[in-house]
Every structure is written in C-alpha cells, then in structure tokens.
Design a protein around this motif. Structure first.
Motif: not given
Length: 649
Positions: A168-182, A154-165
């Motif tokens: 997204l952080w690289m492209n936008t320069g913004k990171f939201s923990f709340v958005h990421g956790f949601g 199951f931890n593959d899914a965790t890694g994939l989601v965090i990689l997408e975040l």
C-alpha cells in the motif's frame, strides 16, 4: 494431462527424497526435497511439467491445512499458559525484527523505505514445518522448542499484514503508523474471532451429525479436510481478516473437542489422525519440492545478469540474515533477564538460529505485484525474490550445520536391543499359547506363521539357519521319544512304521543317529523276529489312530523338552522356530484342511495372550513404558486388521 504428469513427478520426487533421508539421516528431509525440486525444475525433459502454484492458492490449499493440523496438535491450555509469550514472539518480536531489518535495508543497503519494509516483512515469519525438519533427531531444549513452535504458528499473520501495508505504501506513497497498527489489530483479532466461530460451527456440526447417527466415514473425513480451506478463504477474501490465525484457532478448538469426545467415534477419530499424519507429510513434501522449483525460477531471472549483480544481492541476503539472527539473540537474552528465566547463552543462540524460514516466506515473495498501481513496473521484484531466497537457504543450512555440533542427538526412549528382546518374547508368549490350544495342527501352524510375521522383514525374522537348527532339535527329541517308546513297547506297529517313513522322507534315509537306529532295530524285530506286523493288523488299526498316537508321543516329548530348558538362558527366537517347526511337521502328518474360522478365533486369542504379556511387563516394571506402548499399538492394529478381515462361514 500435463497436471497429471506434474503431480506424478512431484510425488516421485517426494518418494525418492524420503528414501534418501532414511539412507542418509544426517541431512534433513526438507533439504533432500528442496534438492529434488531443484533437479525437477532443471531437467530439460520434465521441467515443462513443473507446478508453480499461485501464491494465494498455495496459502489456501497447502499452508492453511498444515497450520490447521499444527494447531490441532497444540493444546489450548498450552496457549493460555503461554499467551503472553505468544504475543511477545509473534507480535512484538516480529514487529521489532521488521523495524530493524527495514532500517538496515534502508540505511546500510540504500533501498527505499517501502521496498525495505516489504523485504523485512517477507523474511521475518518463521516456518514450523521447516523447523521440525532441521531439528529432527536433536535434543532441543524444551522451552526453546516450544517458543519456536508457538512463534511460527502466529507470526505469519504479522508478516502478511505488514507486507500488505508495504505494498500500500508503494502504491500510494503514504504510510500511517496509526492506520497500520489499527489494521494489524483488526486483522489479528478478527482472525481469532473468525477462527473461534468457525471452530464452534465445526464442532457443533460434527457432534450433532454423530448423535443423529449420520456417521458416514467418508463424509466426515471430507468435512475435516476441507474445513480449513473454506475457513481460510472466507476469512481472507470475505471478512478481510487473517485466515492464518483463523485456521490455527479452529485447529486448537478441534483439539479440545477431540480430547473430550475421543471415545464417541473412536474408529473415525483414529482414521482421521492416521490420514492427517499422511496428508501432512505429503503437503510438507510438496512445500519443499515447490520451494526448490521456485529457487530455480528465481535463479533463471539472473542467469544472464552480470555476476556482480547477483553476488551483490546474495551478499544483501547474507547481511540481512546475520542482522536478523543477532537481533533475535539479543532479544532473547533481554527477555530472559527481564523474566528471570535461567536460560543460557547457548539457549538464546539456538533460538536465534532456530528461526527457520521456508515456504511461507517464498509464497509471500511471489505474491509481490509485477506492476504498481500507477502502471510503473515493479523492477525491484526480482531483487527481493533473490534476497528472500538467500535468507531461506541460509536459515536452513546454518542450523543443519551448527545445531548437531551444539546439541546432542535425542536419546531413544528405549534401546533397540531391549525392543528386540521384549518383542520376540511377546511373540513367543502368543505362540506358546497357540501350541497348547486344542485344535488341528494345520490351524496351529497357520496361526503361528501369522504371529511370526509380527517380527517383520528385518533381522528379527527367523532365518534359514535358525529354522534348520530347530528341525535338527525337533528330530533329535522326537527320535529319542520314539526310541524309548519302542523299547518300552509303548507304541503300536502302525504308528512306528508311520513315524519312521515320515522321518526318513523329511530327514533323509542316510542320516541315522543312535535313536533312529533303535527305531529301525525295533521295526526289524517286530517284522522278522516277533512277526507282529501283518496286513490284517494294519487294516484293523486305522491311519488316523496311528497319526494320533505319533502326535501324542511327540507332543509329550516336546513339552517336556521346552519345560526343561533353563529359564535364564531361554532364547525366544529358538523357541519360536522350534514350535513353528513342530506344528509344521504335525500339520504335514495330519494333512487335513484347516478351518479358517478356527484360525481367526485362535489368532485373536493369541493377540490377547500378547496383550496379557504386555500388561504383565508393565505391572512388573521390567520394561520401558514407551517400548510397551509401541508393542501395544502393534498388537491392537494387528487385531483390528484380523477383525476387519473376518471370515464368513
């Protein structure tokens, strides 16, 4: 045509690697396959045919089916029982590992936070396939092995989601923990729901097709193998949820259904299980061969770079691996103390280095974009690839070196000598049954040869010296019986002449023992002294009657000889060779055409005799249950092959 050659070279690499694993079992199969992939991508003649799958296609066509099969081997009650542990391992531990590695990468190595987060997300997921390869043959602590397997599911899914975040952080320069956790919750829970719905549809469709007598094997097998690919694609690209979690959940549901309906379509279920094992092995081999070719591709990016550059990056990978291993060890120790689990420090260390990384990590690394959204080249991409490759290699090599020193080799469920003894006795029981059946000797001989083939191509098979010894014993017993019959006038002239001619041809005219001398002496007396042999009598007494008379004398003698052998010193191999020699001789004596239908009938009856022997051994408790299960599977498969190759009259 290039695709055909590429697949052919990959298959050849897997074949050679698998044989090398058998020849040198101390090195895991995965490492041989990786080495094969490296050579495949390095040889100038064939490297142009190397397959480099797109990461998305690789996840869909290779990783998704493998995780589906892994989920199908996992019982639902195991997941429900250890649900909290799964959340801690695949969720909490994975996220905390990412945070620790991101922090280390940012402050110790000096990378920007988005890049450090991307690298941490890539190297965090563990690989169930790689874990099984490096721990094969080792006596892993049961709870540690279970934890590592559930974590890697199951931890593959965790890694994939965090990689997408991170991207997204690289492209936008913004990171939201709340958005990421949601987003993580949506993707994970959505994957569970999608997998549950897909599993329900798959089970409903399969059962109703079978109930409607739409039981075409090819169609059902294709549905089974294409299902995880379709579910992964729909989950990822249509629903936007975790395809990894979806196929695992569907696999677990398929396991439940298969356990409950295993006898509704036993032939289909058995075939599916066999094909699953074969295809899983092929996909595993493909994973590691492609991993080897990917390492070559990464190395080529740095072939012209200064040595200091790539040594620095390899050092970063080494540092990340050490930090990750230490953190996994500390997390396991803390978890054990909090749950009052009596695990030792050694168990925690095995857990820490058992977090093996493989194809999923490499696939995630190759999924990194070449350019960011604002058109700037992603120059750190190759650096991330080299660091991730270093972590993969270290995670494979460290357990290969350390685990055999820390853990004992898995004790076989039964000793080879015990298997040889019981296996040979089982075959002998079947041959003993055939020897007493009322049928032609040719049929007996052919059936006995097929039964003897169960001993395989190894040293179990009756060798030349044993066959020679069997024939010497046979000739001695037969000569003794015929000599006594001659002395007692219990054999006809025609039968005596037939037997003497047969033995002279088979055993040689010059090899005359005391019994053969008596037989010749009896013939000479009848021919010249008593003059009982003449052409008229020979014509009156048919050849078939003489054959039957010789067979009866030899059969009585051989039966008495075998029964008089001491039970405690019985040699099953000797008896098999002896009975085989005897039936072959009588088949030559009769020289009649065998009835193939009779052969099949008697062969099936002989298999039943073997099953009876196994049942008796199980009831007496004299043999290991695992050993008997192995023999039972062998007999059942042989019986199935015989029935499938039925003879039409």
């Amino acid at each position: 045509m290039a695709t055909f050659y590429a697949l052919a070279y990959v298959c050849l690499t897997i074949i050679i690697a698998n044989f090398l694993t058998q020849a040198f079992p101390k090195m895991p199969q995965a490492l041989w396959q990786i080495i094969g992939g490296i050579l495949l991508a390095s040889l100038p003649v064939i490297n142009k045919f190397v397959i480099m799958l797109d990461p998305e296609w690789f996840m869909m066509l290779v990783i998704a089916p493998l995780l589906f099969y892994e989920g199908q081997r996992t019982q639902a009650k195991l997941i429900s029982k250890h649900f909290r542990s799964i959340i801690e391992l695949a969720g909490v531990l994975a996220v905390l590992t990412v945070v620790v590695l991101m922090t280390f990468g940012h402050f110790a190595i000096g990378w920007a936070l988005p890049f450090a987060l991307a690298l941490a997300a890539i190297v965090t997921p563990t690989d169930a396939t790689a874990l099984e390869s490096v721990t094969n043959g080792l006596d892993m602590p049961k709870n540690i092995k279970r934890s590592l397997s559930l974590e890697s599911l199951f931890n593959d899914a965790t890694g994939l989601v965090i990689l997408e975040l991170a991207i997204l952080w690289m492209n936008t320069g913004k990171f939201s923990f709340v958005h990421g956790f949601g987003q993580f919750l949506i993707v994970a829970i959505g994957g569970v729901v999608a997998g549950g719905v897909a599993g329900f549809i798959y089970i409903y469709l399969r059962q109703h097709l079978l109930k409607g007598e739409f039981d075409d094997t090819v169609a059902h097998v294709l549905i089974y193998f294409i299902a995880p690919i379709i579910v992964f694609g729909i989950s990822e690209h249509v629903l936007g949820v975790s395809g990894i979690i979806a196929v695992v959940v569907m696999g677990v549901m398929s396991n439940i259904e298969q356990q409950q309906t295993q006898f509704m379509a036993p032939k289909l279920n058995h075939l599916t299980l066999q094909l699953t094992d074969i295809i899983a092995q092929l996909l595993n081999g493909l994973v590691f061969v492609l991993l080897g070719t990917s390492l070559v591709k990464v190395a080529k990016e740095y072939i012209l770079q200064p040595v200091r550059t790539w040594l620095t990056l390899i050092g970063m990978g080494l540092a990340l691996y050490i930090v990750m291993t230490v953190f996994r060890y500390l997390a396991r120790r803390y978890s054990d103390r909090r749950s009052n689990d009596p695990n030792t420090k050694m168990d925690s260390f095995v857990f820490s280095i058992g977090g093996v990384h493989g194809a999923v990590t490499m696939s995630m690394a190759f999924s990194l974009p070449f350019t960011l959204s604002h058109g700037v080249a992603f120059t750190e991409r190759n650096d991330l690839l080299l660091v991730a490759s270093t972590v993969i290699i270290l995670s494979l090599l460290v357990p290969v070196i350390l685990l055999p020193k820390l853990l004992k080799r898995s004790a076989p469920s039964f000793e080879e000598s015990a298997y040889v003894q019981v296996h040979t006795s089982m075959v002998n029981a079947a041959i003993a049954y055939v020897s007493d059946v009322e049928t032609s000797q040719n049929t007996k001989h052919e059936v006995m040869k097929q039964l003897q083939d169960q001993l395989g191509y190894s040293d179990l098979q009756i060798n030349k010296s044993e066959r020679k010894q069997a024939y010497r014993t046979l000739f001695e017993v037969a000569d003794n019986a015929m000599a006594k019959a001659t002395e007692n006038s219990a054999v006809s002239d025609q039968a005596l002449m037939l037997y003497n001619r047969m033995q002279s041809l088979q055993n040689g005219f010059g090899k005359i023992g005391k019994h053969r001398f008596k037989i010749w002496q009896g013939l000479i007396k009848r021919l010249f002294i008593y003059k009982s042999i003449n052409n008229q009598k020979l014509r009156a007494y048919s050849h078939s009657q003489a054959v039957e008379e010789v067979i009866n004398i030899m059969n009585t003698a051989m039966t008495d000889y075998i029964q008089q052998l001491p039970k405690e010193t019985d040699n099953p191999r000797q008896l098999i060779a002896l009975r085989n020699a005897y039936t072959q001789q009588q088949a030559m004596l009769q020289n009649q055409k065998s009835n193939s239908s009779d052969q099949q009938r008697i062969l099936l009856e002989a298999f039943q005799a073997e099953l009876t022997y196994i049942q008796e051994q199980r009831a007496s408790g004299d043999s290991n249950p695992s050993l008997l299960k192995t023999l039972y599977d062998e007999v059942i498969n042989a019986e199935a092959i015989t029935l499938a190759n039925s003879v039409e009259e």
